[in-house]
Design a protein around this motif. Sequence first.
Motif, mmCIF file in Angstrom:
data_model
loop_
_atom_site.group_PDB
_atom_site.id
_atom_site.type_symbol
_atom_site.label_atom_id
_atom_site.label_comp_id
_atom_site.label_asym_id
_atom_site.label_seq_id
_atom_site.Cartn_x
_atom_site.Cartn_y
_atom_site.Cartn_z
ATOM 1 N N GLU A 134 11.276 -5.255 2.736
ATOM 2 C CA GLU A 134 12.684 -5.460 2.340
ATOM 3 C C GLU A 134 13.529 -5.744 3.582
ATOM 4 N N LYS A 135 13.300 -4.953 4.623
ATOM 5 C CA LYS A 135 14.088 -5.128 5.852
ATOM 6 C C LYS A 135 13.809 -6.486 6.511
ATOM 7 N N MET A 136 12.540 -6.893 6.475
ATOM 8 C CA MET A 136 12.142 -8.135 7.143
ATOM 9 C C MET A 136 12.743 -9.378 6.464
ATOM 10 N N PRO A 154 0.795 -1.233 0.000
ATOM 11 C CA PRO A 154 0.000 0.000 0.000
ATOM 12 C C PRO A 154 0.827 1.282 0.000
ATOM 13 N N SER A 155 2.061 1.237 0.510
ATOM 14 C CA SER A 155 2.872 2.452 0.492
ATOM 15 C C SER A 155 4.343 2.088 0.563
ATOM 16 N N ILE A 156 5.175 3.080 0.273
ATOM 17 C CA ILE A 156 6.627 2.868 0.257
ATOM 18 C C ILE A 156 7.122 2.381 1.628
ATOM 19 N N HIS A 157 6.447 2.813 2.681
ATOM 20 C CA HIS A 157 6.850 2.368 4.014
ATOM 21 C C HIS A 157 6.824 0.844 4.103
ATOM 22 N N PHE A 158 5.759 0.245 3.562
ATOM 23 C CA PHE A 158 5.626 -1.210 3.678
ATOM 24 C C PHE A 158 6.551 -1.947 2.703
ATOM 25 N N LEU A 211 13.856 -4.004 -5.691
ATOM 26 C CA LEU A 211 12.737 -3.052 -5.665
ATOM 27 C C LEU A 211 12.688 -2.387 -7.032
ATOM 28 N N ILE A 246 6.346 1.761 -6.174
ATOM 29 C CA ILE A 246 7.446 0.794 -6.116
ATOM 30 C C ILE A 246 6.900 -0.557 -5.654
ATOM 31 N N LEU A 252 9.579 -0.950 2.033
ATOM 32 C CA LEU A 252 10.881 -0.945 2.707
ATOM 33 C C LEU A 252 10.859 -1.805 3.966
ATOM 34 N N HIS A 253 9.692 -1.856 4.595
ATOM 35 C CA HIS A 253 9.563 -2.706 5.783
ATOM 36 C C HIS A 253 9.721 -4.171 5.362
#
Lengths: 77, 382
Positions: free
Chosen positions: A18-20, A9-13, A30, A43, A15-16
Amino acid sequence: MSQGVILFPSIHFVLHAEKMIKGKGFSIDLIPVPRQLSSDCGICMLIEWERKEVICTLLEERGVKVEGVHPLPQKEN
Amino acid sequence: MIYFDNAATSWPKPPQVKEAIVRFMDEIGANPGRSGHLPSIEAARVLHETREVLSICFHVKDSSRIVFTHNATESINLGLKGLLKPGDHVITSGMEHNSVMRPLRDLEKKGIELSIIPCSPKGILDPLEVEKKIQTNTRMVVLNHASNVTGTLLPIREVGQVARKHDFLFLVDAAQTAGACPIDMEEDGIDLLAFTGHKSLYGPQGTGGLVIGVRVKEKEMIPLKQGGTGSRSEFEEQPDFLPDRFESGTPNSVGIAGLLAGIRFVLEKGIEQIQKHEISLIRKLINGLKEFPQVRLYGPESGLDRIATLSFNVAHLPPSEVAFRLEREFRILCRPGLQCAPAAHRTIGTFPEGTVRFSLSYLSSEEHVDQAIQAVGQLAQE
């Protein structure tokens, strides 16, 4: 090997996510959302299609909101 | 030079903060999450990682609930104006900064009822007083975690419990404590945590944020501004999800890159260790200044219920003259006057003249404290 994309839903998720899954042996990237697909975010995550279930389960367990999973659309000539 | 004005903004910053800012300018530079190119993704990674380290600082489970703003003032305005409606009742204390009082006074004119809990002359708040002010329309309690005038810590955990028990929201202004004191969104019962990046988190000015707790319905919270977010670009309506709902327009990414380095510095040192060091410095300062009968100290003396910010006055000299002479004769920088908190000065009995304020940081030293005691002593004994 066939590829797919996970939409968020958003860039935050993005990247989250990706980190996870970083450092867990998945081959990811990405990339901009392919124009045949529609997403709330520009993205998305490129994955190996056959590992989609493992990745999605992992993300779900870590509370990452996934918008959709699709095979990578074929490039138009 | 001795810089004792850290409650206004911390200085010096750890060198890695400047390095991170330069690195962002040199190697990243792009607008976060607005494009698919790598520098844009890298800029977005900086913001994401900053939310992640902030969630360690404040014990936040979901880092998407941390919204960036430019400072604590903007965060407080967002929390208050985004949630309060005419007919709602708000409780606050007599120790607040104008960042809380001015928006509340403005909201009062628009039909929001306001109750102010008096505090003791040392700035201490009795949590039982909060319960006494509760009405059927009470929607929120707003408190600073520590006073920017006296350094007094307010009992946020006890008030957080009251807020949970009576089911209203609790907004904490942590401008003076984020990075300097442990804060736990869950344990402290906080629903909205307003923090700044440029004080005890050692980031640059123009950084800050609001943590929006899970009890807050973000879809019902009105943003201070609407605009581009890089998400849902095909729609002309504001997104309803976090953090995008409250982050319109290009953020201060370069500042946030510096803030990330500042927070990492804080986490590396450990917030408890930072607090311990600052308490030992402020105790030394209090004990030193107490020796001069001409010096009057305000706020708690023990060191346990305060932060490293101290207000005082020298009997025969106005605060502005003390500050001016400390700078010109001793190269000590501090802040005189009302420190943007007239309510707090009324509570401690120093309105309208104000006080001289020394505010220390983790990077202050015992030598600084010794020199400051000597300088104030010299002025006091003239």
